[in-house]
Each structure stands twice: as C-alpha cells, then as structure tokens.
Motif scaffolding. Structure first.
Motif, PDB file in Angstrom:
ATOM      1  N   GLN A 112       2.758   0.744  -1.222  1.00 19.40           N
ATOM      2  CA  GLN A 112       1.880  -0.404  -0.999  1.00 19.40           C
ATOM      3  C   GLN A 112       1.857  -1.311  -2.224  1.00 19.40           C
ATOM      4  OE1 GLN A 112      -1.724   1.702  -0.096  1.00 19.40           O
ATOM      5  NE2 GLN A 112      -1.179   2.067   2.055  1.00 19.40           N
ATOM      6  N   LEU A 113       1.811  -0.710  -3.388  1.00 19.85           N
ATOM      7  CA  LEU A 113       1.845  -1.492  -4.622  1.00 19.85           C
ATOM      8  C   LEU A 113       3.178  -2.217  -4.778  1.00 19.85           C
ATOM      9  CD1 LEU A 113       0.157   1.098  -7.012  1.00 19.85           C
ATOM     10  CD2 LEU A 113      -0.835  -1.055  -6.211  1.00 19.85           C
ATOM     11  N   LEU A 114       4.245  -1.587  -4.316  1.00 15.65           N
ATOM     12  CA  LEU A 114       5.574  -2.198  -4.412  1.00 15.65           C
ATOM     13  C   LEU A 114       5.633  -3.496  -3.624  1.00 15.65           C
ATOM     14  CD1 LEU A 114       8.564  -2.112  -5.255  1.00 15.65           C
ATOM     15  CD2 LEU A 114       9.002  -0.714  -3.223  1.00 15.65           C
ATOM     16  N   LEU A 115       4.994  -3.526  -2.459  1.00 11.40           N
ATOM     17  CA  LEU A 115       4.997  -4.754  -1.665  1.00 11.40           C
ATOM     18  C   LEU A 115       4.366  -5.896  -2.444  1.00 11.40           C
ATOM     19  CD1 LEU A 115       5.654  -6.157   0.991  1.00 11.40           C
ATOM     20  CD2 LEU A 115       3.436  -5.389   1.874  1.00 11.40           C
ATOM     21  N   GLY A 116       3.268  -5.614  -3.138  1.00  8.87           N
ATOM     22  CA  GLY A 116       2.640  -6.639  -3.962  1.00  8.87           C
ATOM     23  C   GLY A 116       3.530  -7.084  -5.108  1.00  8.87           C
ATOM     24  N   ILE A 117       4.249  -6.140  -5.681  1.00  5.81           N
ATOM     25  CA  ILE A 117       5.190  -6.469  -6.761  1.00  5.81           C
ATOM     26  C   ILE A 117       6.267  -7.421  -6.256  1.00  5.81           C
ATOM     27  CG2 ILE A 117       7.022  -5.502  -8.213  1.00  5.81           C
ATOM     28  CD1 ILE A 117       5.212  -3.009  -8.536  1.00  5.81           C
ATOM     29  N   TYR A 118       6.812  -7.113  -5.088  1.00  3.76           N
ATOM     30  CA  TYR A 118       7.835  -7.991  -4.513  1.00  3.76           C
ATOM     31  C   TYR A 118       7.286  -9.400  -4.279  1.00  3.76           C
ATOM     32  CZ  TYR A 118      11.375  -4.369  -3.566  1.00  3.76           C
ATOM     33  OH  TYR A 118      12.345  -3.399  -3.682  1.00  3.76           O
ATOM     34  N   GLU A 119       6.077  -9.473  -3.773  1.00  4.09           N
ATOM     35  CA  GLU A 119       5.480 -10.791  -3.526  1.00  4.09           C
ATOM     36  C   GLU A 119       5.319 -11.566  -4.826  1.00  4.09           C
ATOM     37  OE1 GLU A 119       1.885  -9.913  -1.438  1.00  4.09           O
ATOM     38  OE2 GLU A 119       2.892  -9.636   0.496  1.00  4.09           O
TER      39      GLU A 119
END
Length: 358
Positions: A169-176
């Motif tokens: 879930q944190l990775l998705l924010g990183i990508y954004e």
C-alpha cells in the motif's frame, strides 16, 4: 493510426496469408491508434483489411472523439455488435482473430459467417510489438528509472515493521509521488519463508531478523511497464542465505552477459540455469529466466529452455533467476535488458549486491 506500425502489420498479414483481422485487445488497439479503450464486457474490435477497409467498432458508451485515422462504427447496448461487424467481414477470406476476443463474440461471428476460416492472428501483431522503436525505448527507460527510485524507498521502510500488505500500500503512494500511473502488476513483497514462494501474495506477515525479503515490483508510466526484483536481508543473513544469494546474483550476471542480437532465448536461459544447477540448486529454480515486457508487463516471448527464437535489437525482456528453498529462504534478482546490436543495455541501475537492512 500509427501508419508505420499499421504498415508493418499489413506486411506480416500478407506474408502469413491473412487478408483480414479483428483486433480486440485494448493494448494492441492502443499500440496502433494511441487510444486506450477499456470495454469491460462490451464488444470492442478493430477490423484491418489488406484492401484498406479498416473500421473501429465501438460502443456508444465510450467517448472517443479523437480522429484515430480509422472510421468508427458505433453501436449501442440494444444492438448486436457482432452482426454489425459481420457485414464488413469477407466470408470467402481467412479471418485472423485476436486471442483475447471472448468466445461469445467469436462463436456468434462463426455462426453468422459459417464456412469461413478463423485463425489466431495475435502472434503477428504481438511479434511486431516485441521490438521497440526509439520512443518506446525511452518510455521503458523512464518507467525503469522510476522503479529504481521506488525500490530504494521501499527498502528503507523495512525497519518500520510494516506487514507485507502495508508495504504494498505504501508502494502505491511512492509511485504516485514519483509520477507513475500505478502498478504494472500486483507487487510481491515476501518476508522470510514466504520468499520461497515465487508468486507470494502480500499478507499480514511481519519481518523478522534473518529474513530474506523479495521485493518484486513494477509501475506503469505513460502506458509502458517496468518490472524488477531485489532481494535484501533484515538484520543479518545466514551463511546458507548468503551462498544462495551469491549463486543467484552470478546467474543473473551470466545470463545478462549472454544477451546480444542473434543469441537464442534458450541459451540465455541456460546460462542462468546451468550455473544454478552446477551448485546443486537446479530443482529449486522453478520458473523461466525471463519474459518480454512493454505495454503489457508480459508481452509475447520469454527466456525459457523451449524458446529457440533469436533475440533481435529493440527487444526488452527480464532476466530473473531465483532459488527457492521451502520453509527456509528465497532469492530472486531481476533486471530488464534492452537488446542492442552488440550486447544489451540494462535498464535497472539500482544496486543488486547483497544488502543487510538494519
């Protein structure tokens, strides 16, 4: 329509004696038209004919206002879209059909055009897509650049003691934050014994000292995919884990060193597989060495023992050997490579040496 890509398709259709084709895969339609249309359960089809009679059949639900260089044929939810398509199909000619076209549409067309010959035409366009043009190469480089930054950030979060699921879930924010458009596939973040499952689904497991951590992640940027894997260790790595890691790392390097135009995919696979086998871990390398990638994270073509095709300049595929010891340790190291005339360009720059995360 991208005329260069269309002309390549028409040339291959002629060589393969396929005078007409229906393309339904949204990625393939995007490749030719530059437009994404996601039809869900509704019919979508691009008809290509050697005579130049090209049509895009699209439901009125979808807003397609751009000039795509092809005539649009509209239909609505109360109409039989396949029957409309059938009016343009030459019954006396072989029809190439997209591998992804749902059976409910294909069977209906076969019913309406009984006696026609239908063949899988996807391999023609899929093969063309394997060799990237200069713009596609740059797009793939950028997607991998973002992925390098993302894996660095996610590794730094390991000591914060998040579950595998929370890490994804944190990775998705990183990508954004990095400007990516989302995941190219569901991330694999696997702690400890879970790392011995090559396609582990992120769960509620917490990291423990001594765990190997497989981080297999990818993003989409401007419609092109990235994919990479790094394996790190938390607090310490056992001597056995270090041994396994170094064998996989060397297998990754040996396979990459093999990549150049004219080499067979199976020989690249053998470079990695033979190295792992020579160290007694052959039965624990349970998957192919790699896969092609582009608009789809898994394009046509793979690096496997049964693929005797030769690599060509412009192809991009993964090199990802691994060793998975059940209930003990898992290691995979993956890079994307771009084939050049005299070798390859490794798209991933992030360090792949042994890392202990404190």
């Amino acid at each position: 329509m991208n005329l260069l890509r269309l002309n390549k398709l028409l040339k291959e259709m002629e060589i393969n004696n396929i005078p007409q084709m229906l393309i339904s895969d949204p990625a393939a339609i995007f490749y030719l038209t530059g437009k994404w249309i996601h039809p869900g359960e509704r019919m979508l089809a691009l008809y290509i004919n050697l005579k130049g009679i090209n049509k895009l059949f699209v439901n009125e639900l979808f807003t397609v206002t751009e000039d795509l260089g092809v005539e649009k044929v509209w239909f609505n939810d109360t109409e039989d879209g396949v029957e409309i398509v059938s009016k343009y199909v030459d019954k006396e000619k072989t029809m190439g059909v997209d591998k992804n076209w749902p059976a409910r549409f294909l069977l209906r067309l076969m019913e309406l055009k009984g006696g026609s010959t239908f063949v899988n035409g996807s391999s023609i366009l899929d093969t063309i897509r394997m060799c990237k043009d200069e713009n596609e190469k740059d797009l793939m480089r950028e997607a991998s650049r973002i992925n390098d930054l993302a894996v660095e950030r996610i590794i730094k979060l390991v000591p914060e003691m998040h579950t595998e699921k929370k890490m994804s879930q944190l990775l998705l924010g990183i990508y954004e934050e990095l400007g990516a458009d989302g995941f190219s596939f569901d991330p694999i973040i696997a702690y400890g014994v879970n790392a011995a499952d090559p396609h582990h689904g992120c769960g509620n497991t917490m990291v423990k000292p001594g765990d190997s951590i497989i981080i297999d992640i990818g993003c989409v940027k401007d419609s092109y995919c990235s994919d990479m894997t790094r394996t790190v260790f938390y607090k310490y790595a056992s001597d056995k884990a270090k041994e396994v890691f170094n064998i996989v790392l060397e297998a990754n390097k040996k396979a990459i060193d093999m990549v150049k135009a004219g080499v067979r995919f199976c020989d690249i696979d053998a470079a990695a597989r033979n190295h792992i086998d020579a160290h007694g871990y052959g039965k624990y390398f349970t998957h192919r060495t790699g896969h092609s990638i582009g608009i789809d994270v898994h394009d046509l073509g793979d690096v496997s023992s049964v693929n005797t095709d030769k690599v060509e300049p412009g192809m991009i595929f993964s090199i990802e050997p691994g060793i998975y010891l059940p209930r003990e340790v898992g290691v995979r190291i993956e890079d994307l490579v771009l084939v050049t005339e005299d070798g390859c360009e490794v798209l991933n720059k992030y360090d792949k040496g042994l890392v202990i995360v404190e």
